[in-house]
Design a protein around this motif. Structure first.
Motif, PDB file in Angstrom:
ATOM      1  N   ALA A   1       0.837  -1.204   0.000  1.00 37.35           N
ATOM      2  CA  ALA A   1       0.000   0.000   0.000  1.00 37.35           C
ATOM      3  C   ALA A   1       0.871   1.253   0.000  1.00 37.35           C
ATOM      4  O   ALA A   1       0.595   2.209  -0.722  1.00 37.35           O
ATOM      5  CB  ALA A   1      -0.946  -0.003   1.194  1.00 37.35           C
ATOM      6  N   LEU A   2       1.927   1.234   0.819  1.00 34.59           N
ATOM      7  CA  LEU A   2       2.849   2.373   0.854  1.00 34.59           C
ATOM      8  C   LEU A   2       3.511   2.554  -0.509  1.00 34.59           C
ATOM      9  O   LEU A   2       3.549   3.672  -1.041  1.00 34.59           O
ATOM     10  CB  LEU A   2       3.911   2.164   1.938  1.00 34.59           C
ATOM     11  CG  LEU A   2       5.007   3.231   2.006  1.00 34.59           C
ATOM     12  CD1 LEU A   2       4.424   4.595   2.374  1.00 34.59           C
ATOM     13  CD2 LEU A   2       6.087   2.805   2.998  1.00 34.59           C
ATOM     14  N   GLN A   3       4.000   1.470  -1.082  1.00 36.78           N
ATOM     15  CA  GLN A   3       4.649   1.564  -2.389  1.00 36.78           C
ATOM     16  C   GLN A   3       3.676   2.103  -3.440  1.00 36.78           C
ATOM     17  O   GLN A   3       4.029   2.968  -4.241  1.00 36.78           O
ATOM     18  CB  GLN A   3       5.187   0.209  -2.835  1.00 36.78           C
ATOM     19  CG  GLN A   3       5.860   0.266  -4.194  1.00 36.78           C
ATOM     20  CD  GLN A   3       6.303  -1.089  -4.705  1.00 36.78           C
ATOM     21  OE1 GLN A   3       5.991  -2.130  -4.131  1.00 36.78           O
ATOM     22  NE2 GLN A   3       7.039  -1.073  -5.810  1.00 36.78           N
ATOM     23  N   SER A   4       2.468   1.613  -3.419  1.00 36.10           N
ATOM     24  CA  SER A   4       1.471   2.052  -4.388  1.00 36.10           C
ATOM     25  C   SER A   4       1.153   3.537  -4.217  1.00 36.10           C
ATOM     26  O   SER A   4       1.036   4.275  -5.202  1.00 36.10           O
ATOM     27  CB  SER A   4       0.201   1.211  -4.241  1.00 36.10           C
ATOM     28  OG  SER A   4      -0.760   1.584  -5.188  1.00 36.10           O
ATOM     29  N   GLN A   5       1.029   3.981  -2.968  1.00 39.58           N
ATOM     30  CA  GLN A   5       0.757   5.403  -2.709  1.00 39.58           C
ATOM     31  C   GLN A   5       1.887   6.267  -3.256  1.00 39.58           C
ATOM     32  O   GLN A   5       1.651   7.306  -3.878  1.00 39.58           O
ATOM     33  CB  GLN A   5       0.588   5.656  -1.208  1.00 39.58           C
ATOM     34  CG  GLN A   5       0.284   7.086  -0.857  1.00 39.58           C
ATOM     35  CD  GLN A   5      -1.093   7.500  -1.332  1.00 39.58           C
ATOM     36  OE1 GLN A   5      -2.088   6.936  -0.913  1.00 39.58           O
ATOM     37  NE2 GLN A   5      -1.162   8.483  -2.196  1.00 39.58           N
ATOM     38  N   LEU A   6       3.127   5.832  -3.035  1.00 40.67           N
ATOM     39  CA  LEU A   6       4.270   6.592  -3.540  1.00 40.67           C
ATOM     40  C   LEU A   6       4.324   6.553  -5.077  1.00 40.67           C
ATOM     41  O   LEU A   6       4.723   7.534  -5.707  1.00 40.67           O
ATOM     42  CB  LEU A   6       5.566   6.063  -2.929  1.00 40.67           C
ATOM     43  CG  LEU A   6       5.703   6.286  -1.416  1.00 40.67           C
ATOM     44  CD1 LEU A   6       6.966   5.614  -0.898  1.00 40.67           C
ATOM     45  CD2 LEU A   6       5.661   7.757  -1.058  1.00 40.67           C
ATOM     46  N   MET A   7       3.898   5.437  -5.662  1.00 40.71           N
ATOM     47  CA  MET A   7       3.861   5.343  -7.121  1.00 40.71           C
ATOM     48  C   MET A   7       2.827   6.318  -7.700  1.00 40.71           C
ATOM     49  O   MET A   7       3.099   7.006  -8.689  1.00 40.71           O
ATOM     50  CB  MET A   7       3.524   3.912  -7.550  1.00 40.71           C
ATOM     51  CG  MET A   7       3.645   3.673  -9.029  1.00 40.71           C
ATOM     52  SD  MET A   7       3.200   1.994  -9.582  1.00 40.71           S
ATOM     53  CE  MET A   7       3.512   0.952  -8.210  1.00 40.71           C
ATOM     54  N   VAL A   8       1.664   6.372  -7.069  1.00 36.03           N
ATOM     55  CA  VAL A   8       0.633   7.315  -7.517  1.00 36.03           C
ATOM     56  C   VAL A   8       1.167   8.745  -7.394  1.00 36.03           C
ATOM     57  O   VAL A   8       1.013   9.562  -8.309  1.00 36.03           O
ATOM     58  CB  VAL A   8      -0.675   7.132  -6.706  1.00 36.03           C
ATOM     59  CG1 VAL A   8      -1.644   8.282  -6.940  1.00 36.03           C
ATOM     60  CG2 VAL A   8      -1.337   5.804  -7.061  1.00 36.03           C
ATOM     61  N   ALA A   9       1.836   9.035  -6.286  1.00 38.91           N
ATOM     62  CA  ALA A   9       2.415  10.370  -6.092  1.00 38.91           C
ATOM     63  C   ALA A   9       3.474  10.662  -7.149  1.00 38.91           C
ATOM     64  O   ALA A   9       3.541  11.776  -7.674  1.00 38.91           O
ATOM     65  CB  ALA A   9       3.009  10.485  -4.694  1.00 38.91           C
TER      66      ALA A   9
END
Length: 180
Positions: free
Chosen positions: A37-45
């Motif tokens: 989830a953290l990785q995905s959030q950073l990817m979206v950012a």
């Protein structure tokens, strides 16, 4: 991303969700989902805020933990969904990105400003999966996995015993004593 792709991803993920909700998560699997989830959030950012360099630095620094999280999710989905586990995992990853992208849309022009400190915190976190998972939880990062953590009883029940081989009943052929 177009709304057509978002809708298709969400529809596919929803089809995979019922089986997921019925299988509890082991602690290591829950950690894996939080790290993802953290990785995905950073990817979206990275995509929306043009923070590619920060994201790439994060991936390089935590490559081992991110790979471990991917494997932990894969293990969960194989256990929960058997032969379609990989497809279920991929559907979840799509759903996760879609949910987080929609969250960013709700924040509007504030999203990039709001997410910038997350990159700093992620890069400063200890190099453990648990630290990354804690960061995700502390920052209330969207994670629609929907499964509860296994209790000690469910964990024991979900873990097959390998101490004794499974015994199958011997097939008995019935023979007729009547003459034909």
């Amino acid at each position: 991303m177009s709304s057509r792709f978002l809708a298709a991803g969400l529809a596919a993920a929803l089809l995979a969700s019922p089986a997921v909700a019925q299988t509890c998560m082991r602690p290591a699997e829950k950690t894996a989902f939080e790290v993802r989830a953290l990785q995905s959030q950073l990817m979206v950012a990275a995509l929306l805020c043009k923070q590619d360099e920060q994201y790439n630095s994060f991936v390089r620094q935590y490559q081992g933990q991110l790979s471990g999280a991917w494997e932990g999710m894969s293990t969960y989905y194989r256990r929960a969904n058997g032969a379609v586990g990989v497809r279920s995992r991929d559907n979840f990853v799509t759903e996760l990105a879609n949910v987080q992208q929609m969250d960013s849309g709700r924040q509007g022009s504030n999203f990039c400003q709001n997410v910038a400190p997350l990159f700093t915190a992620a890069m400063a976190a200890p190099r453990t999966s648990e630290a990354l998972a804690t960061l995700a939880v502390q920052n209330n990062i969207s994670n629609p996995h929907g499964s509860s953590e296994c209790s000690a009883t469910t964990t024991a029940a979900a873990t097959p015993s390998r101490s004794a081989p499974e015994r199958r009943p011997t097939a008995v052929r019935q023979v007729s004593t009547r003459s034909r």
